[in-house]
Scaffold this active site. Structure first.
Site, PDB file in Angstrom:
ATOM      1  CG  HIS A 473      -2.199   0.773   1.004  1.00  0.00           C
ATOM      2  ND1 HIS A 473      -2.284   1.901   0.214  1.00  0.00           N
ATOM      3  CD2 HIS A 473      -3.453   0.575   1.471  1.00  0.00           C
ATOM      4  CE1 HIS A 473      -3.514   2.363   0.215  1.00  0.00           C
ATOM      5  NE2 HIS A 473      -4.254   1.579   0.967  1.00  0.00           N
ATOM      6  CE1 TYR A 589      -9.084   7.165   6.775  1.00  0.00           C
ATOM      7  CE2 TYR A 589      -9.975   5.879   4.965  1.00  0.00           C
ATOM      8  CZ  TYR A 589      -8.995   6.691   5.487  1.00  0.00           C
ATOM      9  OH  TYR A 589      -7.898   7.013   4.721  1.00  0.00           O
ATOM     10  CB  THR A 602      -6.440   9.064   0.452  1.00  0.00           C
ATOM     11  OG1 THR A 602      -5.523   8.894   1.538  1.00  0.00           O
ATOM     12  CG2 THR A 602      -6.205   8.014  -0.609  1.00  0.00           C
TER      13      THR A 602
END
EC number: 2.3.1.21
Length: 781
Positions: A473, A589, A602
Site C-alpha cells: 500500500h 472512515y 487520499t
C-alpha cells in the site's frame, strides 16, 4: 538470460604459453542488444522529458513562431519592437557562425522567437493552473451548470486540447491548500457531534477551542511554510509515518487484494493465463515508460495527478529497524516466481525483444513441471515479509547481506514484480455462498509464505487459471493498481486471446534458457526467525473473517433513478447496518482522493453525520411516514456528497490535523486535543473500488466482464473493513472483514445473509413504491 550470458561472455586461462582468451559471440550479441535497448529507453525518456517540459507547447508550435518572426522580417514588419536588433547587437562579433549579417539576423530572430514561445508556454501553464484551482463545478447540481462553469470548462479544454502525455499536466496541477484552522475545527466538531453525549461533546469542544486559540496558530505557520516549499504538504509525511514507519506486519494490516473477472473464464490453463497476463503487464509498463497512457480526467476535463504510477513496477519495500524504504529501479528485465516452496527467476526479454505470451507460458509451465524440492529453509522464507518489520530488517542484515543469499534476495527485490503459482483452485460460484470469500482470503494472505508482501504487487495464479493481486500500500492507492488491472484484463481478453484448447497464441521458442532457480544457504538460526514470523502472520490470517458476496437485488441503475449518489446510498446503508448490529454509531472512515492536486493521495470522509444518524434512527423506530424518511434520506445524502466534495477539494479534516500533530511532535509541543483526535479508532473503515478508468471494452456489450473489486483487513481490532464496488446497473460487490477474536463484531456469514436474500432499503426514494425493510438478518444488512 542476459545475466547468464554475461557470466560466460568473457573467460580466460593462464597457461605456460601465455593467456588464452575465449569470447562467446552469442553472449556478446545479447549484451550488445541489451545495451541498445537501454539507450533507446534513455533517448525516449529524454524526448518525453522535452515534450512534457514544453506542454502545452510543442516543437511544431516553436517552428511556427520562428517562421512568423522570420516572415514578418522579410515583409519589413518588426513584430519584436526592436528586440531582434537589440539581440543582434549583443551577439559576439568575430569569426564563426556569426560572421555574416544575414546569419546574425537569423540567429537573433530564432532567439527572440524562442523567448516568445517559452513565455507563452509559461503563461498558458500558469493560466491552466489557475483554472484548475477552481472547484466550484463540483458543488453544482447535475444539470444546473452555471454560465461561469461552462466558460471555465471551455477554457480548460482549449488549454489542454493537444494530446497530452501521462505526466504533461503535473506542473500545471495546483498545490494542495492548507485549510484554515477554525474551519477544520468546526468541521471536526460537527463530525463527532452524533457520536458524543452532551458532556463528552462539551469536553471535546473545550479542548478544541483551547487548541485553536493557543497552540494551533504556531503549528499552522510551520505547515503553511512547508506547503510553500514542498510539492504537497501531506503526501511525504503520510507515506512515511502511516506506512513506512509502521512496525506491524503488512499482511492483513496494510496490503490489500484485487480480484479477477468472476463471471467469465478465458482459460483454465494456469501457465497460459499467466503468460498472457504477464505479457500484458509489460506492455503496460512500456506504455508507462513512454508516457503513452492518457492521464485520468475527472468529467473528461480535469486531469488527475499521475505521480503514483511512477513506482508501479520495479519497486520493493525494504525493511528497516525503525522505518522502511521504498526501493524503485528504473528498469527490470525479469520477474521472480514462487511455486511449491521454490523461487525462480524468469527473464522477460530475449535480447531486446519482449517474450511472446506463448514463450512466457512455456517458461511458467517448466516451473510447474519442475519436480525439485525446496532447499532447507526456502519453503517458508517469504513469511519474513509477512511478520514484524523490525524482525525482518534484523534478519535481512544478519543473513541476507552477502553471498548467495544476497544474490537470490536481489533477484526478488529487483524483479519487475512477483508471481505466485498456487496449487489451489478458488473461484466464484454464485450457488456457493462461501466461494467468493474463500477466493478473497486466498488473495489477502494465502498461506502467509507464498506471497512476497514487500513487492509493489504480487500476481497470484491459481491452478484453475483464476488470477488476483496482492498489493503493497505504501507506494500508491487502489485506483492506481486498478488502472493497471483494467488494462491487463482487457488486453488479455480482447487483444491477446487463446487457442481453442486454451493455450496462448503462437509457437514458443524452444531455445530459450529455462527459468533460473534461486539458491539459498539459510542457517538454523534464520529458520527459527522465519518460523516465528510465520506464526505471527498465521495468527493474524486465522483471526480474519472475510465475507465477500455479490448483491443482486439492485445496483446503481435504480439508485440513480432515485436521484441520489450511489456512493452516498451505500454509505448511509452501512450506517443503518452498523446501528442494527451494535445499537450505536461509530467513527466511520471513507477514503476519497485528492489527486486533483499535485502528488495528492487520499483524504478521509467522515461518513457518520448528524443527518445520516437522524435517518437511521427514524428507520429503526419504524413509525415515520415514507415521505418523512425520503426527506431525511435526501438530507443525509446531500450532506455526504458535500463532505466528499470538500475532501476532494482540499478542505478535509483528518490530513490537516495529522500534519498539525506531526509539527507539534517536531516542535515538542503537547496538544491534548490532537493526541485524542489521532487516537480515535475507525471501527467502520470503508472504501469504494474504482472501475472503468479506461475504456478497454463496452460494459453494456459485455455485461459479464466484471471484476469483483477487492478488499482489505479491518483497521480496528473491534471493527469492520468494508470495500464495495458498484459494478454495474444491477449489481454491487461487497468485501467485509472483521476479527474472530473481537466480541464487538458478529459472524459476517450470518449477518450478511439477510442482505443476500433481499432485505434491503428498497426503491422507496423514488416515491413510486412502498418501503421495503427486512425484519430478519440483523447486523450488516
Amino acid at each position: 538470460m542476459a545475466e547468464a550470458h554475461q557470466a560466460v561472455a568473457f573467460q580466460f586461462t593462464v597457461t605456460p604459453d601465455g593467456v588464452d582468451f575465449r569470447l562467446s559471440r552469442e553472449a556478446l550479441k545479447h549484451i550488445y542488444l541489451s545495451g541498445i535497448n537501454s539507450w533507446k529507453k534513455r533517448l525516449i525518456r529524454i524526448k518525453n522529458g522535452i515534450l512534457r517540459g514544453v506542454y502545452p507547447g510543442s516543437p511544431t508550435s516553436w517552428l511556427v513562431v520562428v517562421m512568423a518572426t522570420v516572415g514578418s522580417s522579410y515583409c519589413k514588419v518588426d513584430i519584436s519592437m526592436g528586440l531582434v536588433c537589440y539581440i543582434q547587437r549583443c551577439l559576439p562579433e568575430g569569426c564563426g557562425p556569426y560572421q555574416t549579417p544575414q546569419t546574425r539576423a537569423l540567429l537573433s530572430m530564432v532567439v527572440f522567437s524562442t523567448g516568445v514561445w517559452m513565455t507563452g508556454i509559461f503563461f498558458f501553464r500558469q493560466t491552466l493552473k489557475l483554472l484548475l484551482s477552481y472547484h466550484g463545478w463540483m458543488f453544482e447540481m447535475h444539470g444546473q451548470t452555471s454560465h461561469f462553469t461552462k466558460v471555465w470548462a471551455i477554457c480548460v479544454r482549449l488549454l489542454s486540447s493537444r494530446r497530452p502525455m501521462l505526466y504533461s499536466f503535473q506542473t500545471s496541477l495546483p498545490k494542495l491548500p492548507v485549510p484554515c484552522v477554525p474551519a477544520t475545527i468546526q468541521r471536526y466538531l460537527e463530525s463527532v457531534r452524533p457520536l458524543l453525549d452532551d458532556a463528552e461533546y462539551y469536553r471535546m469542544e473545550t479542548l478544541a477551542k483551547d487548541f485553536q486559540e493557543k497552540t494551533a496558530p504556531r503549528l499552522q505557520k510551520y505547515l503553511v511554510l512547508k506547503s510553500w516549499w514542498a510539492t504537497n504538504y501531506v503526501s511525504d509525511w503520510w507515506e512515511e509515518y502511516v506506512y513506512l514507519r509502521s512496525r506491524a506486519p503488512l499482511v492483513v494490516n496494510s496490503n490489500y487484494y484485487v480480484m479477477d473477472f468472476v463471471l467469465i473464464q478465458n482459460t483454465n490453463i494456469q501457465a497460459a493465463r499467466l503468460g498472457n497476463i504477464v505479457h500484458a503487464m509489460i506492455l503496460y509498463r512500456r506504455k508507462l515508460d513512454r508516457e503513452e497512457i492518457k492521464p485520468v480526467m475527472a468529467q473528461g476535463i480535469v486531469p488527475m495527478c499521475s505521480y503514483q504510477m511512477e513506482r508501479m513496477f520495479n519497486t520493493t519495500r525494504i525493511p528497516g529497524k525503525e522505518s522502511d524504504l521504498l526501493q524503485h529501479l528504473s528498469d527490470s528485465r525479469h520477474v521472480a516466481v514462487y511455486h511449491k516452496g521454490r523461487f525462480f527467476k524468469v527473464w522477460l526479454y530475449e535480447g531486446s525483444q519482449l517474450l511472446k505470451p506463448c514463450d512466457l507460458e512455456m517458461q511458467f509451465q517448466k516451473i510447474l513441471d519442475d519436480p525439485s524440492p525446496p532447499q532447507p529453509g526456502e519453503e517458508k522464507l517469504a513469511a519474513l515479509t509477512a511478520g514484524g518489520r523490525t524482525e525482518w530488517a534484523q534478519a535481512r542484515q544478519a543473513f541476507f547481506s552477502s553471498g548467495k543469499n544476497k544474490a537470490a534476495l536481489d533477484a526478488i527485490e529487483r524483479a519487475a514484480f512477483f508471481v505466485a503459482l498456487d496449487e489451489e483452485s478458488p473461484h466464484y460460484d454464485p450457488e456457493d455462498e462461501a466461494s467468493l470469500s474463500l477466493y478473497g482470503k486466498a488473495l489477502l494472505h494465502g498461506n502467509c509464505y507464498n506471497r512476497w508482501f514487500d513487492k509493489s504487487f504480487t500476481i497470484i495464479a491459481f491452478k484453475n487459471g483464476q488470477l488476483g493481486l496482492n498489493t503493497e500500500h505504501a507506494w500508491a492507492d487502489a485506483p492506481i493498481i486498478g488502472h493497471l488491472w483494467e488494462f491487463v484484463l482487457g488486453t488479455d481478453t480482447f487483444h491477446l486471446g487463446y487457442t481453442e484448447t486454451g493455450h496462448c497464441l503462437g509457437k514458443p521458442n524452444p531455445m530459450l534458457m529455462a527459468p533460473q532457480r534461486l539458491h539459498w544457504d539459510i542457517p538454523e538460526q534464520c529458520r527459527a526467525i522465519i518460523e516465528s514470523s510465520y506464526q505471527v502472520a498465521k495468527a493474524l490470517a486465522d483471526d480474519v473473517e472475510l465475507y465477500c458476496f455479490q448483491f443482486l437485488p439492485f445496483g446503481k441503475g435504480l439508485i440513480k433513478k432515485c436521484r441520489t449518489s450511489p456512493d452516498a446510498f451505500v454509505q448511509i446503508a452501512l450506517q443503518l447496518a452498523h446501528f442494527r448490529d451494535r445499537g450505536k454509531f461509530c467513527l466511520t472512515y471513507e477514503a476519497s482522493m485528492t489527486r486533483m492536486f499535485r502528488e495528492g493521495r487520499t483524504e478521509t470522509v467522515r461518513s457518520c453525520t448528524s443527518e445520516s444518524t437522524a435517518f437511521v434512527q427514524a428507520m429503526v423506530e419504524g413509525s415515520h411516514m415514507v415521505t418523512d424518511l425520503q426527506d431525511l434520506f435526501r438530507k443525509a445524502s446531500k450532506k455526504h456528497q458535500n463532505m466528499y466534495r470538500l475532501a476532494m477539494t482540499g478542505c478535509g479534516i483528518d490530513r490537516h490535523l495529522f500534519c498539525l500533530y506531526l509539527v507539534s511532535k517536531y516542535l515538542g509541543v503537547s496538544s491534548p486535543f490532537l493526541a485524542e483526535v489521532l487516537s480515535e479508532p475507525w471501527r467502520l473503515s470503508t472504501s469504494q473500488t474504482a472501475q472503468f478508468q479506461i475504456r478497454m471494452f463496452d460494459p453494456d456489450k459485455y455485461p459479464k466482464h466484471l471484476g469483483a473489486g477487492g478488499g482489505f483487513g479491518p483497521v480496528a481490532d473491534d471493527g469492520y473493513g468494508v470495500s464495495y464496488m458498484i459494478a454495474g446497473e444491477n449489481t454491487i460487490f461487497f468485501h467485509i472483514s472483521s476479527k474472530f477474536s473481537s466480541s464487538e463484531t458478529v459472524s459476517l456469514s450470518r449477518s450478511c445473509s439477510g442482505l443476500r436474500r433481499g432485505y434491503y432499503l428498497g426503491p422507496f426514494l423514488a416515491g413510486e413504491e412502498s418501503l421495503v425493510v427486512g425484519t430478519e438478518g440483523q447486523g450488516l444488512t
